[in-house]
Design an enzyme around this catalytic site. Structure first.
Site, PDB file in Angstrom:
ATOM      1  N   GLU A  38      81.180  61.315  45.656  1.00  0.00           N
ATOM      2  CA  GLU A  38      81.232  62.057  44.399  1.00  0.00           C
ATOM      3  C   GLU A  38      81.241  63.558  44.650  1.00  0.00           C
ATOM      4  O   GLU A  38      81.936  64.310  43.958  1.00  0.00           O
ATOM      5  CB  GLU A  38      80.051  61.674  43.494  1.00  0.00           C
ATOM      6  N   CYS A 193      96.544  58.270  32.382  1.00  0.00           N
ATOM      7  CA  CYS A 193      96.377  59.315  31.366  1.00  0.00           C
ATOM      8  C   CYS A 193      96.293  60.662  32.076  1.00  0.00           C
ATOM      9  O   CYS A 193      95.298  61.377  32.004  1.00  0.00           O
ATOM     10  CB  CYS A 193      95.119  59.057  30.536  1.00  0.00           C
ATOM     11  N   CYS A 200     102.112  56.918  28.611  1.00  0.00           N
ATOM     12  CA  CYS A 200     101.711  56.294  27.351  1.00  0.00           C
ATOM     13  C   CYS A 200     102.360  54.933  27.099  1.00  0.00           C
ATOM     14  O   CYS A 200     101.715  54.043  26.536  1.00  0.00           O
ATOM     15  CB  CYS A 200     101.971  57.252  26.195  1.00  0.00           C
ATOM     16  N   CYS A 203     100.191  52.305  28.386  1.00  0.00           N
ATOM     17  CA  CYS A 203      98.760  52.523  28.179  1.00  0.00           C
ATOM     18  C   CYS A 203      98.107  51.397  27.386  1.00  0.00           C
ATOM     19  O   CYS A 203      98.580  51.032  26.305  1.00  0.00           O
ATOM     20  CB  CYS A 203      98.541  53.846  27.452  1.00  0.00           C
ATOM     21  N   CYS A 209      95.079  55.177  20.093  1.00  0.00           N
ATOM     22  CA  CYS A 209      95.012  56.564  20.568  1.00  0.00           C
ATOM     23  C   CYS A 209      95.516  57.519  19.485  1.00  0.00           C
ATOM     24  O   CYS A 209      96.669  57.433  19.051  1.00  0.00           O
ATOM     25  CB  CYS A 209      95.844  56.730  21.838  1.00  0.00           C
TER      26      CYS A 209
END
Length: 349
Positions: A38, A193, A200, A203, A209
């Site tokens: 991370e 995204c 899209c 998606c 959305c």
DNA sequence: AAACCGGGGCA
DNA sequence: TGCCCAGGTTT
């Protein structure tokens, strides 16, 4: 309101099929390896991180090994990743964990955030991925996804919007699979995204959305406002005597362009007209407006509205004109003119 | 050249 | 608390 549980259900199904399941920190997924990944991923892409991650854990496979390492060694292992404050914070945090947490990462949000280099989002990623603890994340990927799915306008860096996004992120937490949920959001933002040209048509959230519905997928999230420098207006008069000369005015001894010769300048058209009628023999109504010229300073933008007028000369009645001077255009190069003024005069001759 | 980005630092 | 910055890389 969008049914939020739908979103995590759909995204987890997408993750099962299209997500990244063989990243090096996922096998084995220890808290130390999650933490290290991370931190490395904070400003660096997965494709770059993987090799560095492998080299790092080969040399320092667990938290106590990191804590006991010399700083030189840690920095050498980080060398090439950039943002070396991350490595210094990582090292310092490892020592703190040995000192205060028995050589483990703490399992509590507040204790994680108290460690250097770990904020709320990184802490959430560690909690969820290391121990499957429900905890939201809000990195750049998640911000982008939430702004689009919920149609949130405004730059997501503002405190009000960020607060709203944290609340949304919390509301989306599924009942199980916390580690997968975190990874799913990151993968979704990184591969589908995306910032530019999101996919899209493929998606799984398309039907709910808001950005897609409104055709605003490319407009959201609202970009960070440019450094909106304060803007000032200046009206500059290009007074031509019809015989190749223009009128220059010496600027005050202090302030911008101090003591330089410039064009007669006024804050607005009204004061320009008053000044003109007092000093100039001519017809202000014959002024021809030229295109506006923007001049950028480090601390503000100057919007210059030039006006070109052919005049007869100065009014004799005005005695105090030491700061006004007719100059042949051919002689302009002998004077130090402000750059935009020189540009203006070159354009109009 | 400018946008990017979680965390740190400071008022 | 809220605002801005540092730090390298990507677009």
């Amino acid at each position: 309101m969008i049914p939020n549980q739908d979103i995590s259900t759909r995204l987890l199904a997408w993750f099962d099929q299209y997500g990244r399941h063989d990243l090096p920190w996922q096998h084995p997924r220890t808290p130390y390896r999650v933490w290290l990944s991370e931190i490395m991923l904070q400003q660096t892409q997965v494709s770059v991180v993987t090799a560095y991650f492998q080299r790092f854990v080969d040399a320092l496979p667990n938290l106590p090994a990191l804590a006991n390492a010399r700083q030189d060694k840690v920095l050498a292992l980080w060398s090439g990743l950039g943002y070396y404050a991350r490595a210094r914070n990582l090292h310092a945090a490892a020592k703190l964990c040995v000192e205060h947490h028995n050589g483990d990462l703490p399992h509590e949000l507040a204790a994680l955030i108290a460690l250097p280099g770990i904020g709320r989002s990184t802490a959430g990623a560690i909690l969820s991925q290391a121990w499957n603890t429900p905890a939201p994340i809000l990195d750049g990927n998640v911000k982008r996804v939430l702004c689009r799915v919920f149609g949130i306008e405004g730059w997501p860096g503002t405190p009000a919007i960020e607060k709203q996004l944290w609340t949304l992120a919390e509301s989306l937490l599924p009942d199980a699979r916390q580690a997968d949920w975190t990874q799913a959001q990151m993968d979704f933002g990184a591969t589908l995204c995306t910032r530019h040209n999101p996919a899209c048509p493929q998606c799984p959230l398309q039907m709910l959305c808001v950005a897609w519905r409104d055709g605003r997928s490319n407009a959201l999230p609202t970009p960070k406002p440019g450094k909106t420098l304060p803007q000032r207006d200046a009206h500059m008069l290009i007074l031509d005597d019809g015989q190749g000369r223009v009128l220059l005015q010496r600027r005050p001894p202090a302030g911008i362009w101090a003591a330089l010769w410039s064009l007669p300048e006024h804050a607005n058209n009204e004061t320009a007209q008053v000044w003109f009628q007092r000093h100039i023999d001519g017809d202000f109504g014959a002024a021809r407006a030229l295109p506006v010229l923007i001049h950028g300073f480090s601390h503000y933008r100057l919007r210059i509205q030039p006006q070109l007028i052919t005049v007869n000369g100065l009014r004799c009645a005005v005695g105090d004109n030491a700061d006004l001077r007719w100059i042949h255009r051919a002689d302009l190069h002998t004077l130090g003119l402000p750059a935009p003024v020189r540009k203006l005069l070159e354009q109009t001759q």
